[in-house]
Design a protein around this motif. Structure first.
Motif, PDB file in Angstrom:
ATOM      1  N   ILE A 104       0.757  -1.346   0.031  1.00 51.17           N
ATOM      2  CA  ILE A 104       0.038   0.048   0.041  1.00 51.17           C
ATOM      3  C   ILE A 104       0.746   1.260  -0.011  1.00 51.17           C
ATOM      4  CG2 ILE A 104      -1.737   1.314   1.293  1.00 51.17           C
ATOM      5  CD1 ILE A 104      -2.511  -1.526   2.408  1.00 51.17           C
ATOM      6  N   ALA A 105       0.517   2.238  -0.895  1.00 52.65           N
ATOM      7  CA  ALA A 105       1.318   3.535  -0.816  1.00 52.65           C
ATOM      8  C   ALA A 105       0.166   4.702  -0.964  1.00 52.65           C
ATOM      9  CB  ALA A 105       2.281   3.575  -2.002  1.00 52.65           C
ATOM     10  N   PRO A 106       0.406   5.734  -0.321  1.00 52.69           N
ATOM     11  CA  PRO A 106      -0.643   6.955  -0.456  1.00 52.69           C
ATOM     12  C   PRO A 106      -0.167   7.580  -1.762  1.00 52.69           C
ATOM     13  CG  PRO A 106       1.176   7.468   1.258  1.00 52.69           C
ATOM     14  CD  PRO A 106       1.344   5.730   0.720  1.00 52.69           C
ATOM     15  N   LEU A 107      -1.158   8.193  -2.274  1.00 51.33           N
ATOM     16  CA  LEU A 107      -1.149   8.932  -3.437  1.00 51.33           C
ATOM     17  C   LEU A 107      -0.406  10.316  -2.894  1.00 51.33           C
ATOM     18  CD1 LEU A 107      -4.890   8.455  -5.022  1.00 51.33           C
ATOM     19  CD2 LEU A 107      -2.618   7.649  -5.893  1.00 51.33           C
ATOM     20  N   GLU A 108       0.134  10.938  -3.916  1.00 55.79           N
ATOM     21  CA  GLU A 108       1.034  11.951  -3.547  1.00 55.79           C
ATOM     22  C   GLU A 108       0.269  12.967  -4.186  1.00 55.79           C
ATOM     23  OE1 GLU A 108       4.865  12.050  -5.494  1.00 55.79           O
ATOM     24  OE2 GLU A 108       5.444  10.481  -3.993  1.00 55.79           O
TER      25      GLU A 108
END
Length: 115
Positions: A104-108
């Motif tokens: 999982i990675a947060p949207l920039e």
């Protein structure tokens, strides 16, 4: 002699399975990073899928990686990549190793200028 060969092949299969799991972890991590970048080409999900395919073809191509699929999606403001499948055994006595990896990675987002 045959028993020694089977034990040796089993040990080598464990080592190759660990490499396969590492390659899949790398693919989902790279995929979520690529999808989380603002302005990713084709949007976050397309960029995630493209990067996953690129990394898998470079690290785990051929019959060993053909039973692993990576799907990308958005959940809220996060990019999620899920890899699932099987890493096959080299001998019939060695069972296939099930695999499920999630990244999982947060949207920039560009910071909004304050007035």
């Amino acid at each position: 002699m045959a028993l020694t060969l089977v034990v040796f092949m089993g040990a080598i299969n464990l080592i190759v399975d660990e490499y396969g799991k590492g390659a899949v972890r790398t693919a989902v991590d790279e995929a979520t990073r690529a999808g989380s970048l603002q302005g990713a080409p084709g949007g976050p999900v397309a960029a995630c899928q493209a990067k996953a395919a690129e990394v898998m073809s470079g690290l785990l191509s051929g019959p060993f990686g053909q039973h692993v699929t990576i799907t990308c999606g958005l959940q809220g403001n996060q990019v999620i990549a899920v890899a699932s499948g099987l890493l096959p055994g080299w001998l019939r006595v060695i069972p296939a190793d099930p695999l499920r990896v999630v990244a999982i990675a947060p949207l920039e987002h560009n910071p909004t200028p304050s007035s």
